[in-house]
Design an enzyme around this catalytic site. Structure first.
Site, short mmCIF file in Angstrom:
data_model
loop_
_atom_site.label_atom_id
_atom_site.label_comp_id
_atom_site.label_asym_id
_atom_site.label_seq_id
_atom_site.Cartn_x
_atom_site.Cartn_y
_atom_site.Cartn_z
CG ASP A 1 -1.75 1.19 1.44
OD1 ASP A 1 -1.91 1.97 0.48
OD2 ASP A 1 -2.23 1.39 2.57
CD GLU B 1 -3.54 7.57 0.74
OE1 GLU B 1 -4.74 7.22 0.72
OE2 GLU B 1 -2.69 7.02 1.49
#
Length: 375
Positions: A196, A228
């Protein structure tokens, strides 16, 4: 077997798919939010050979543009994030141990006894997050999760001066150690840290390779974003700087197909997921319809994701210009935000195939929120 150039069927007689080759390189790097420099360099080098234009903005986002052959073609903003969850050094103890502050959402339960990289200005230092030896535990210790402010990294230093002599400074980033490794034998399921969303970045690089010789029917702005994991910050900068007709985020999502859960919502190997909603965004209906139609047209199996406890860059990209249609393609990932995330190769290749088909159909896609002349 499909004759599509992005066939879903992995062939073990051939070399590994490009997406896995890219992922293998990207997970070797250390890049917690705000310190993604090594990843930025790697992505910039890889994209420079494939795109018409590549640059790094002031925030650290890598922007790679692959232009359509026709002038005036639609523009797609396609994002995946480069950063990972991790830590920063907040203290060097007199004994040479390093105390940490979190960057992003890690689970205190899994932190003790993990190997980590400490990224200094000069190099990376291997360390371990210390834990009491089993022989020294009290009954109270066995019932307690050690909170992260009490944890420390052991880099082998005997004193603070020795740690500083190794190059360690306050604020240095710290990330999990990761090498992409296939589970079992020929399972097509891989484990590493930072899947991720390095896996999303790997898919975008493989998609750029696919368009290397033949331009896409729309101009695609590939945004490899930063920060992010701490609030979609890089994507906010991208949204303000780029005008597009539609935006998609490609990210991982939490699989719940392991024995702890009674019912499975998202599972490995069942195809990429088309996002319905999360805490950052509700998918634009036209984009979601377009993705589902692309899946039907290409034969890619998909899942449908409703998960409130997650967010993606689409939550920021939807504010591009005066607001644009936005959605997300997700790939199920086990053990998220840990050093042993697990992803299925078929889901990554499926996401690649799905995005390519969506792009091929995008010139004719009705992007209206609702058709006012109907009903």
């Amino acid at each position: 077997m499909s004759d599509h150039p992005l066939s879903l069927a992995p062939d073990r007689e051939r070399s590994e798919p490009p997406v896995i080759a890219h992922l293998r390189q990207l997970v070797r790097l250390t890049g917690p939010s705000g310190s993604e420099g090594d990843v930025v360099r790697a992505v910039y080098r890889a994209a420079s050979a494939l795109a018409d234009e590549v640059r790094v903005d002031a925030f650290g986002n890598v922007i790679a543009v692959r232009r359509a052959a026709a002038e005036g073609a639609r523009r797609l903003l396609l994002a995946a994030h480069m950063d990972e969850v991790g830590f920063r050094v907040r203290q060097i103890t007199p004994g040479g141990f390093l105390r940490l502050d979190k960057v992003g959402g890690t689970d205190d339960r899994i932190l003790p006894a993990q190997r980590v990289w400490v990224r200094t200005q000069q190099s990376r230092l291997l360390g371990v997050i210390g834990t009491k030896s089993a022989h020294l535990l009290t009954d109270a210790d066995r019932q307690r999760v050690v909170p992260h402010p009490e944890l420390y990294v052991d880099i082998g230093a005997r004193s603070a001066d020795e740690a500083v002599g190794m190059g360690v400074q306050l604020g240095d980033p710290v990330g999990f150690v990761g090498i992409l490794t296939e589970l079992g034998v020929n399972t097509g399921r891989y484990t590493a840290h930072a899947v991720d969303d390095r896996a999303g970045c790997a898919v975008l690089l493989a998609l750029l390779e696919h368009y290397q010789d033949t331009p896409p029917p729309v101009t695609v702005i590939f945004a490899f974003t930063v920060q992010e994991e701490v609030g979609l910050r890089g994507a906010q900068a991208v949204a303000q700087a780029h005008v597009a007709d539609v935006a998609l985020a490609l990210d991982m999502t939490a699989a719940d197909d392991t024995p702890e859960f009674g019912a499975c919502h998202l599972g490995l190997g069942s195809g990429p997921a088309v996002k319905v909603m999360d805490f950052s965004a509700l998918a634009h209906p036209a984009v979601r319809r377009g993705l589902i139609a692309a899946a039907d047209a290409s034969g890619v199996p998909i899942q449908h994701e409703l998960l409130r406890g997650i967010g993606t860059d689409a939550g920021a990209l939807q504010y591009s210009g005066h607001g644009i249609p936005a959605g997300t393609v997700s790939v199920a990932n086990r053990y998220t935000h840990s050093p042993v995330e697990v992803v299925d190769e078929r889901d990554l290749v499926g996401a690649l195939h799905l995005l390519d088909t969506f792009i091929q159909r995008l010139p004719g896609l009705d992007l209206r929120f609702v058709a006012l002349d109907e009903g």
